[in-house]
Design a protein around this motif. Structure first.
Motif, mmCIF file in Angstrom:
data_model
loop_
_atom_site.group_PDB
_atom_site.id
_atom_site.type_symbol
_atom_site.label_atom_id
_atom_site.label_comp_id
_atom_site.label_asym_id
_atom_site.label_seq_id
_atom_site.Cartn_x
_atom_site.Cartn_y
_atom_site.Cartn_z
ATOM 1 N N LYS A 184 26.250 53.709 59.543
ATOM 2 C CA LYS A 184 25.812 53.460 60.917
ATOM 3 C C LYS A 184 25.920 51.984 61.276
ATOM 4 O O LYS A 184 26.211 51.648 62.426
ATOM 5 N N ASN A 185 25.720 51.103 60.299
ATOM 6 C CA ASN A 185 25.838 49.669 60.589
ATOM 7 C C ASN A 185 27.284 49.267 60.875
ATOM 8 O O ASN A 185 27.524 48.366 61.683
ATOM 9 N N ARG A 186 28.215 49.930 60.246
ATOM 10 C CA ARG A 186 29.628 49.635 60.497
ATOM 11 C C ARG A 186 30.012 50.050 61.907
ATOM 12 O O ARG A 186 30.708 49.314 62.616
ATOM 13 N N VAL A 187 29.541 51.208 62.330
ATOM 14 C CA VAL A 187 29.808 51.672 63.696
ATOM 15 C C VAL A 187 29.187 50.708 64.696
ATOM 16 O O VAL A 187 29.820 50.314 65.684
ATOM 17 N N ALA A 188 27.943 50.290 64.436
ATOM 18 C CA ALA A 188 27.258 49.362 65.339
ATOM 19 C C ALA A 188 27.995 48.025 65.410
ATOM 20 O O ALA A 188 28.145 47.449 66.491
ATOM 21 N N ARG A 189 28.473 47.539 64.275
ATOM 22 C CA ARG A 189 29.191 46.266 64.239
ATOM 23 C C ARG A 189 30.498 46.341 65.022
ATOM 24 O O ARG A 189 30.821 45.442 65.807
ATOM 25 N N ILE A 190 31.248 47.421 64.834
ATOM 26 C CA ILE A 190 32.524 47.578 65.537
ATOM 27 C C ILE A 190 32.286 47.685 67.037
ATOM 28 O O ILE A 190 33.010 47.095 67.839
ATOM 29 N N MET A 191 31.256 48.436 67.429
ATOM 30 C CA MET A 191 30.951 48.571 68.858
ATOM 31 C C MET A 191 30.526 47.230 69.457
ATOM 32 O O MET A 191 30.949 46.863 70.547
ATOM 33 N N ARG A 192 29.677 46.497 68.749
ATOM 34 C CA ARG A 192 29.196 45.201 69.240
ATOM 35 C C ARG A 192 30.351 44.220 69.382
ATOM 36 O O ARG A 192 30.450 43.484 70.364
#
Length: 104
Positions: free
Chosen positions: A63-71
């Motif tokens: 989930k942190n990877r998805v959040a980082r890519i989105m940010r």
């Protein structure tokens, strides 16, 4: 230009010929999928919801990877305001009170 950036010319040209890493290619795939899911949800879904959708599709990611890519790419959810009932009574008004015509 290479003198200004303190970079060797050979290093620059080898960088240009280098193929993208496996992680970079996977990040691009995650980005495209998350953009699609975000548009389908009319820009309401954030990273937790998009992570759950990607996981349901069978992708193994965090989930942190998805959040980082989105940010990093400026994908943000639209925060919906919660319904708030209108205020109907104002007991601190300066108006006079109605007379008791029925003597109740």
């Amino acid at each position: 230009m290479s003198d200004c950036l303190c970079v060797l010319k050979s290093g620059y040209f080898s960088w240009r010929k280098r193929i993208p890493s496996k992680t970079a290619i996977e990040n691009i795939r995650i980005l495209k999928e998350s953009q699609t899911i975000h548009k389908e949800s009319m820009n309401v879904y954030g990273s937790p919801s998009i992570f759950n959708k990607l996981k349901a599709q069978g992708m193994v990611i965090g989930k942190n990877r998805v959040a980082r890519i989105m940010r990093k790419n400026g994908i943000r959810s639209i925060i919906m305001k919660k319904f708030k009932a209108p205020k109907t009574t104002d007991s601190k008004h300066n108006f006079g009170y109605s007379p008791n015509l029925l003597n109740q």
